[in-house]
Motif scaffolding. Structure first.
Motif, PDB file in Angstrom:
ATOM      1  N   GLN A 145      -1.442  -3.951   7.408  1.00 19.15           N
ATOM      2  CA  GLN A 145      -0.944  -5.316   7.453  1.00 19.15           C
ATOM      3  C   GLN A 145      -0.453  -5.744   6.072  1.00 19.15           C
ATOM      4  O   GLN A 145      -0.896  -5.198   5.053  1.00 19.15           O
ATOM      5  CB  GLN A 145      -2.033  -6.255   7.966  1.00 19.15           C
ATOM      6  CG  GLN A 145      -2.420  -5.949   9.398  1.00 19.15           C
ATOM      7  CD  GLN A 145      -3.480  -6.902   9.928  1.00 19.15           C
ATOM      8  OE1 GLN A 145      -4.066  -7.690   9.201  1.00 19.15           O
ATOM      9  NE2 GLN A 145      -3.727  -6.803  11.230  1.00 19.15           N
ATOM     10  N   PRO A 146       0.452  -6.725   6.003  1.00 21.72           N
ATOM     11  CA  PRO A 146       1.086  -7.129   4.738  1.00 21.72           C
ATOM     12  C   PRO A 146       0.155  -7.332   3.534  1.00 21.72           C
ATOM     13  O   PRO A 146       0.531  -6.911   2.446  1.00 21.72           O
ATOM     14  CB  PRO A 146       1.827  -8.407   5.105  1.00 21.72           C
ATOM     15  CG  PRO A 146       2.192  -8.182   6.537  1.00 21.72           C
ATOM     16  CD  PRO A 146       1.004  -7.459   7.142  1.00 21.72           C
ATOM     17  N   PRO A 147      -1.023  -7.916   3.654  1.00 20.29           N
ATOM     18  CA  PRO A 147      -1.824  -8.076   2.423  1.00 20.29           C
ATOM     19  C   PRO A 147      -2.175  -6.746   1.747  1.00 20.29           C
ATOM     20  O   PRO A 147      -2.325  -6.697   0.535  1.00 20.29           O
ATOM     21  CB  PRO A 147      -3.096  -8.776   2.914  1.00 20.29           C
ATOM     22  CG  PRO A 147      -2.687  -9.464   4.171  1.00 20.29           C
ATOM     23  CD  PRO A 147      -1.644  -8.574   4.802  1.00 20.29           C
ATOM     24  N   ALA A 148      -2.283  -5.667   2.509  1.00 19.14           N
ATOM     25  CA  ALA A 148      -2.631  -4.362   1.937  1.00 19.14           C
ATOM     26  C   ALA A 148      -1.409  -3.488   1.704  1.00 19.14           C
ATOM     27  O   ALA A 148      -1.508  -2.430   1.103  1.00 19.14           O
ATOM     28  CB  ALA A 148      -3.602  -3.641   2.876  1.00 19.14           C
ATOM     29  N   MET A 149      -0.264  -3.930   2.163  1.00 19.12           N
ATOM     30  CA  MET A 149       0.961  -3.131   2.111  1.00 19.12           C
ATOM     31  C   MET A 149       1.639  -3.269   0.742  1.00 19.12           C
ATOM     32  O   MET A 149       1.763  -4.366   0.211  1.00 19.12           O
ATOM     33  CB  MET A 149       1.906  -3.625   3.211  1.00 19.12           C
ATOM     34  CG  MET A 149       3.083  -2.744   3.469  1.00 19.12           C
ATOM     35  SD  MET A 149       4.134  -3.416   4.797  1.00 19.12           S
ATOM     36  CE  MET A 149       3.085  -3.205   6.215  1.00 19.12           C
ATOM     37  N   SER A 150       2.074  -2.148   0.193  1.00 18.01           N
ATOM     38  CA  SER A 150       2.831  -2.166  -1.054  1.00 18.01           C
ATOM     39  C   SER A 150       4.209  -2.758  -0.796  1.00 18.01           C
ATOM     40  O   SER A 150       4.897  -2.355   0.146  1.00 18.01           O
ATOM     41  CB  SER A 150       2.977  -0.734  -1.588  1.00 18.01           C
ATOM     42  OG  SER A 150       3.996  -0.666  -2.555  1.00 18.01           O
ATOM     43  N   ALA A 151       4.614  -3.703  -1.625  1.00 16.86           N
ATOM     44  CA  ALA A 151       5.932  -4.326  -1.464  1.00 16.86           C
ATOM     45  C   ALA A 151       7.048  -3.310  -1.693  1.00 16.86           C
ATOM     46  O   ALA A 151       8.096  -3.365  -1.051  1.00 16.86           O
ATOM     47  CB  ALA A 151       6.072  -5.494  -2.431  1.00 16.86           C
ATOM     48  N   ALA A 152       6.805  -2.360  -2.591  1.00 16.52           N
ATOM     49  CA  ALA A 152       7.836  -1.371  -2.923  1.00 16.52           C
ATOM     50  C   ALA A 152       8.029  -0.337  -1.819  1.00 16.52           C
ATOM     51  O   ALA A 152       9.152   0.007  -1.471  1.00 16.52           O
ATOM     52  CB  ALA A 152       7.480  -0.679  -4.231  1.00 16.52           C
ATOM     53  N   THR A 153       6.931   0.164  -1.266  1.00 18.15           N
ATOM     54  CA  THR A 153       7.036   1.255  -0.290  1.00 18.15           C
ATOM     55  C   THR A 153       6.920   0.794   1.164  1.00 18.15           C
ATOM     56  O   THR A 153       7.232   1.550   2.070  1.00 18.15           O
ATOM     57  CB  THR A 153       5.942   2.307  -0.532  1.00 18.15           C
ATOM     58  OG1 THR A 153       4.662   1.705  -0.308  1.00 18.15           O
ATOM     59  CG2 THR A 153       6.028   2.882  -1.941  1.00 18.15           C
ATOM     60  N   ARG A 154       6.425  -0.429   1.367  1.00 17.59           N
ATOM     61  CA  ARG A 154       6.160  -0.951   2.719  1.00 17.59           C
ATOM     62  C   ARG A 154       5.168  -0.062   3.468  1.00 17.59           C
ATOM     63  O   ARG A 154       5.238   0.104   4.668  1.00 17.59           O
ATOM     64  CB  ARG A 154       7.456  -1.116   3.515  1.00 17.59           C
ATOM     65  CG  ARG A 154       8.505  -1.992   2.872  1.00 17.59           C
ATOM     66  CD  ARG A 154       8.210  -3.454   2.931  1.00 17.59           C
ATOM     67  NE  ARG A 154       8.162  -3.914   4.317  1.00 17.59           N
ATOM     68  CZ  ARG A 154       7.530  -5.001   4.704  1.00 17.59           C
ATOM     69  NH1 ARG A 154       6.911  -5.734   3.819  1.00 17.59           N
ATOM     70  NH2 ARG A 154       7.519  -5.357   5.948  1.00 17.59           N
ATOM     71  N   ARG A 155       4.230   0.538   2.723  1.00 21.17           N
ATOM     72  CA  ARG A 155       3.201   1.405   3.302  1.00 21.17           C
ATOM     73  C   ARG A 155       1.847   0.974   2.737  1.00 21.17           C
ATOM     74  O   ARG A 155       1.772   0.339   1.705  1.00 21.17           O
ATOM     75  CB  ARG A 155       3.439   2.867   2.956  1.00 21.17           C
ATOM     76  CG  ARG A 155       4.806   3.385   3.404  1.00 21.17           C
ATOM     77  CD  ARG A 155       4.814   4.880   3.516  1.00 21.17           C
ATOM     78  NE  ARG A 155       3.983   5.329   4.619  1.00 21.17           N
ATOM     79  CZ  ARG A 155       4.362   5.361   5.900  1.00 21.17           C
ATOM     80  NH1 ARG A 155       5.559   4.945   6.241  1.00 21.17           N
ATOM     81  NH2 ARG A 155       3.549   5.799   6.828  1.00 21.17           N
ATOM     82  N   CYS A 156       0.780   1.402   3.420  1.00 20.18           N
ATOM     83  CA  CYS A 156      -0.571   1.169   2.925  1.00 20.18           C
ATOM     84  C   CYS A 156      -1.102   2.450   2.298  1.00 20.18           C
ATOM     85  O   CYS A 156      -0.875   3.549   2.813  1.00 20.18           O
ATOM     86  CB  CYS A 156      -1.493   0.742   4.065  1.00 20.18           C
ATOM     87  SG  CYS A 156      -1.271  -0.973   4.554  1.00 20.18           S
ATOM     88  N   SER A 157      -1.798   2.305   1.211  1.00 18.99           N
ATOM     89  CA  SER A 157      -2.413   3.443   0.541  1.00 18.99           C
ATOM     90  C   SER A 157      -3.399   4.130   1.477  1.00 18.99           C
ATOM     91  O   SER A 157      -4.162   3.471   2.172  1.00 18.99           O
ATOM     92  CB  SER A 157      -3.137   2.950  -0.714  1.00 18.99           C
ATOM     93  OG  SER A 157      -3.816   3.998  -1.328  1.00 18.99           O
ATOM     94  N   GLY A 158      -3.364   5.446   1.514  1.00 22.36           N
ATOM     95  CA  GLY A 158      -4.316   6.192   2.332  1.00 22.36           C
ATOM     96  C   GLY A 158      -3.940   6.303   3.786  1.00 22.36           C
ATOM     97  O   GLY A 158      -4.760   6.715   4.603  1.00 22.36           O
ATOM     98  N   ASP A 159      -2.702   5.985   4.152  1.00 25.60           N
ATOM     99  CA  ASP A 159      -2.329   6.019   5.570  1.00 25.60           C
ATOM    100  C   ASP A 159      -1.961   7.418   6.071  1.00 25.60           C
ATOM    101  O   ASP A 159      -1.621   7.613   7.222  1.00 25.60           O
ATOM    102  CB  ASP A 159      -1.202   5.034   5.881  1.00 25.60           C
ATOM    103  CG  ASP A 159       0.135   5.414   5.259  1.00 25.60           C
ATOM    104  OD1 ASP A 159       0.215   6.446   4.563  1.00 25.60           O
ATOM    105  OD2 ASP A 159       1.111   4.665   5.475  1.00 25.60           O
ATOM    106  N   GLY A 160      -2.032   8.406   5.187  1.00 26.19           N
ATOM    107  CA  GLY A 160      -1.750   9.776   5.611  1.00 26.19           C
ATOM    108  C   GLY A 160      -0.280  10.054   5.804  1.00 26.19           C
ATOM    109  O   GLY A 160       0.086  10.980   6.519  1.00 26.19           O
TER     110      GLY A 160
END
Length: 97
Positions: A39-54
């Motif tokens: 979800q957006p609070p955990a999502m990197s603005a640059a990559t649009r991904r969450c850390s550790g999502d595989g």
């Protein structure tokens, strides 16, 4: 977005958790499919991904996870697939932080 993982292993401390805000840890089981939402609070603005999502994990790569609120509740899982919407039962859905 949502990522489905199959839980490979988890520590015994997950099933011993009794604090009201952390009881969800008791539902974790080896071999179960879990859905993890980015979800957006955990999502990197640059990559649009969450850390550790595989994101770069394919096949049988084993990934490590740790529960927020109880660092003793940890384990491994394998990525199954990424979805736009989660399809797991609510009790098997989690959020990246």
């Amino acid at each position: 977005y949502c990522v489905e993982f199959r839980t490979e292993s988890l520590s015994q401390q997950c099933s011993l958790e009794t604090r009201p805000f952390a009881r969800w840890m008791q539902y974790l089981r080896e071999g179960h499919t879990v859905c993890v939402t980015c979800q957006p609070p955990a999502m990197s603005a640059a990559t649009r991904r969450c850390s550790g999502d595989g994101h770069n994990a394919h096949g049988d790569k084993i990934l490590h996870w740790e529960a927020i609120g109880n660092s003793q509740c940890q384990g491994t899982w394998k990525k199954i697939r990424q979805l736009e919407r989660c399809s797991c039962p609510l009790v098997h859905s989690f959020i990246f932080t």
